[in-house]
Enzyme design. Structure first.
Site, PDB file in Angstrom:
ATOM      1  N   SER A 207      12.399  -3.290  11.235  1.00 25.00           N
ATOM      2  CA  SER A 207      12.981  -4.326  10.392  1.00 25.00           C
ATOM      3  C   SER A 207      13.879  -5.237  11.239  1.00 25.00           C
ATOM      4  O   SER A 207      13.402  -5.839  12.192  1.00 25.00           O
ATOM      5  CB  SER A 207      13.737  -3.704   9.220  1.00 25.00           C
ATOM      6  N   ASP A 276      -9.427   0.814  -3.367  1.00 22.17           N
ATOM      7  CA  ASP A 276      -9.255   2.049  -2.598  1.00 22.17           C
ATOM      8  C   ASP A 276     -10.522   2.461  -1.852  1.00 22.17           C
ATOM      9  O   ASP A 276     -10.474   2.895  -0.703  1.00 22.17           O
ATOM     10  CB  ASP A 276      -8.796   3.175  -3.534  1.00 22.17           C
ATOM     11  N   ASP A 279     -12.868   1.059   1.995  1.00 22.44           N
ATOM     12  CA  ASP A 279     -12.879   1.546   3.375  1.00 22.44           C
ATOM     13  C   ASP A 279     -13.731   2.804   3.530  1.00 22.44           C
ATOM     14  O   ASP A 279     -13.698   3.471   4.565  1.00 22.44           O
ATOM     15  CB  ASP A 279     -11.459   1.814   3.873  1.00 22.44           C
ATOM     16  N   VAL A 281     -13.656   5.589   1.490  1.00 25.06           N
ATOM     17  CA  VAL A 281     -13.140   6.807   0.875  1.00 25.06           C
ATOM     18  C   VAL A 281     -11.987   6.455  -0.055  1.00 25.06           C
ATOM     19  O   VAL A 281     -11.198   5.547   0.235  1.00 25.06           O
ATOM     20  CB  VAL A 281     -12.665   7.814   1.951  1.00 25.06           C
ATOM     21  N   ASP A 283      -8.695   7.489  -1.032  1.00 22.91           N
ATOM     22  CA  ASP A 283      -7.631   8.361  -0.521  1.00 22.91           C
ATOM     23  C   ASP A 283      -6.238   7.819  -0.804  1.00 22.91           C
ATOM     24  O   ASP A 283      -5.257   8.266  -0.225  1.00 22.91           O
ATOM     25  CB  ASP A 283      -7.800   8.555   0.985  1.00 22.91           C
ATOM     26  N   LEU A 285      -5.288   4.793  -0.120  1.00 17.99           N
ATOM     27  CA  LEU A 285      -4.950   3.782   0.877  1.00 17.99           C
ATOM     28  C   LEU A 285      -5.999   2.676   0.869  1.00 17.99           C
ATOM     29  O   LEU A 285      -7.190   2.947   0.736  1.00 17.99           O
ATOM     30  CB  LEU A 285      -4.878   4.397   2.280  1.00 17.99           C
ATOM     31  N   ASP A 444       3.852  -3.369   3.145  1.00 13.84           N
ATOM     32  CA  ASP A 444       5.254  -3.764   3.279  1.00 13.84           C
ATOM     33  C   ASP A 444       5.637  -4.765   2.188  1.00 13.84           C
ATOM     34  O   ASP A 444       5.043  -5.831   2.085  1.00 13.84           O
ATOM     35  CB  ASP A 444       5.478  -4.398   4.653  1.00 13.84           C
ATOM     36  N   HIS A 482       7.777  -0.600   4.102  1.00 10.12           N
ATOM     37  CA  HIS A 482       8.854  -0.987   5.020  1.00 10.12           C
ATOM     38  C   HIS A 482       9.569   0.290   5.452  1.00 10.12           C
ATOM     39  O   HIS A 482      10.735   0.524   5.127  1.00 10.12           O
ATOM     40  CB  HIS A 482       9.801  -1.957   4.321  1.00 10.12           C
TER      41      HIS A 482
END
Length: 553
Positions: A207, A276, A279, A281, A283, A285, A444, A482
């Site tokens: 930061s 989700d 990508d 999968v 997961d 993310l 972030d 963040h």
């Protein structure tokens, strides 16, 4: 205000010249061979003259020097001398810079400077691990690094308080000067304590600390060998202007743009549900962020109110919320004038790709705004505009137009160079072998990942991809917010930096371990060099990095 600042900068240059001409090596007050306790005690009785600090000060004083024993049950860092002191200002009305230097009894010849956070105001934890470092790896101090840091030149109860910036010297210290002043003091102590030269100087932080790391290497490229920068507020002024623009979008016109927390959460969940699996999968993310952003218009349309609704419903999005708040949050803004280094835009955030927008729990903005009840960025933007820019005149945040700031424009542009790390030519630093490892989270909510990616692209455009690859690696991390987030990537980043600097072995898709306090803690992923991202191969344990490859399709 500009005249005052210019006068101080002119005075600064004169003092630097005077110092350089008048410099006389100072005989050590504590260099005689002694044991660690004796050497530490000798430091406590010493002081550092202004002639040994390359920027204007009236010298440094030692407040305390305490030998922390290696057998102390509260100490996990080995034996070291903990030195705390002050760098005294030129302006008697300016605050001191309070600093801490930790001198290990067994030194490896290297130094590591720690950056701060927010508006600073306190010494960072210089005996802790690096930002995003592995818990199982010994701290830098334990490894024999001299570690050090400062409050950046003012003392505050929290990192949201920017009242110090009404003083020019305190403001300049925060912007960049404290970095070199504290390095100079630390080097004096190191030279006198060990009587052998420093081999490497590194900087680490996140930061504000990330911005400080980039600032250190860009302003004093001859003084630093390597930088670990995480989610840096590189375009500091651009970020603060974005926060002011967001405040107007949310709270102007009877808060028509404010989105209730329940709906903010729904937007995040629907976006994550939609993106989700892009990508390979599901997961939790979002790895393929580019494709996810391409679907954002469909998401907004699905959540839009079916009729002309006013107010702030919590089950659908009004036109005011879409056209005001979501527009600046997702797309950012452009300016009709340029900030430092030709920047006139601040890209938005992945607010329609799964992150939680921070719009506050209350529909009305407090006076002054407060993080939590109000949009997160509104409070820090108010602090910036009131104390750095407007100063003595009261500020009405909702009346401030970031595109047409009137007589304040020149001050804003000037500050964007004083407090910013957006330079694109790193030739001096790279030519002498300096290295930078840069992590930025896609999730972030505080620093725009698109903005930092655009800055990296500008560096590549200026210097060329091959040269940049030789000294800088930029990783966009799915799930990283963040600090923390859905995926908190931890790794032995200091060893990676040191190995690159010392042995010219760059980090190549290094593996990071999730430190998030949840059921996914311990899973691993590869760090992928921008613009690539971790893609599931289609088989294998989704909790193991080897099941992923770095893709850019």
């Amino acid at each position: 205000m500009e005249d005052i600042m210019t006068s101080l900068l002119v005075a600064t240059s004169r003092v630097v010249v005077t110092i350089s001409l008048a410099y006389v090596p100072v005989k050590s007050a504590f260099a005689a061979p002694q044991n660690a306790a004796g050497l530490c005690s000798a430091i406590a009785a010493s002081s550092i003259p202004a002639s040994r600090i390359s920027l204007p000060t009236t010298g440094a004083k030692i407040q305390s020097a305490t030998l922390i024993g290696g057998s102390d049950p509260a100490n996990q860092n080995g034996e070291y001398c903990k030195v705390i002191g002050q760098i005294k200002p030129v302006d008697p009305k300016a605050p001191d810079i309070i600093w801490q230097v930790n001198l290990p009894s067994v030194w490896n010849g290297k130094m590591l400077q720690y950056g701060g956070g927010g508006y600073n105001g306190s010494i960072p934890p210089t005996t802790d691990k690096t930002t995003l470092g592995l818990d199982v790896v010994p701290t830098p101090l334990t490894q024999g690094y001299v570690t050090f840091g400062s409050d950046s030149g003012h003392q505050a109860p929290n990192a949201d308080d920017a009242s110090f910036a009404k003083n020019d010297e305190a403001m300049l210290n925060y912007g960049y000067m404290h970095i070199k002043k504290v390095l100079d003091v630390a080097k004096v102590l190191v030279t006198e304590r060990y009587e052998k030269p420093v081999t490497r100087v590194y900087f680490q932080g996140g930061s504000t600390g990330g911005r400080e790391g980039l600032t250190a290497a860009s302003r004093w490229p001859e003084s630093y060998d390597g930088i670990l920068t995480n989610y840096p507020t590189a375009n500091f002024v651009g970020l603060r202007l974005w926060g002011a623009g967001l405040a107007r979008a949310v709270y102007d016109d009877k808060s028509a743009g404010w989105i209730p927390p329940k709906l903010v959460e729904r937007i995040s969940k629907e976006a994550l549900k939609s993106c989700d699996g892009l990508d390979g999968v599901e997961d939790g993310l979002v790895g393929n962020m580019q494709q996810c952003r391409a679907q954002s218009a469909v998401l907004v349309q699905s959540l839009a109110c079916k009729s002309d609704v006013t107010g702030n419903p919590d089950d659908c999005l009004t036109q005011a919320q879409i056209e005001r708040t979501l527009k600046i949050y997702h797309e950012g803004y452009s300016l009709p004038y340029q900030l430092a280094n030709g920047i006139n835009t601040y890209p938005g955030y992945n607010s329609l790709e799964g992150i939680m927008m921070q719009l506050g729990s209350e529909p009305q903005m407090r006076t002054p705004p407060v993080s939590g009840p109000n949009a997160h960025h509104s409070s820090r933007s108010f602090e910036f505009l009131q104390n750095f820019v407007q100063r003595d005149q009261p500020l009405n945040l909702l009346s401030f137009d970031i595109r047409e700031p009137g007589k304040l424009k020149d001050r804003i542009v000037e500050l964007s160079d004083v407090i910013g790390a957006t330079r694109t030519d790193w030739s001096t630093f790279s030519d002498r072998g300096g290295k930078i490892i840069w992590l930025q989270g896609n999730d972030d909510p505080s620093v725009s990942p698109l903005g930092n990616a655009k800055l990296f692209e500008s560096i590549v455009a200026k210097m060329g991809a091959d040269k940049v690859k030789g000294f800088m690696r930029f990783f966009l991390v799915p799930g990283l917010a963040h600090g923390g987030g859905r995926f908190s990537p931890t790794w032995d980043n200091l060893a990676a930096l040191d190995n690159w600097v010392e042995h010219d072995v760059p980090p190549s898709n290094p593996v990071v371990v999730d430190a998030t306090k949840s059921s996914t803690k311990g899973r691993s992923r590869p760090l992928c060099e921008y613009p690539s991202w971790p893609k599931y191969k289609g088989d294998g344990d989704v909790a193991i990095a080897s099941s992923f490859s770095c893709a850019d399709d």
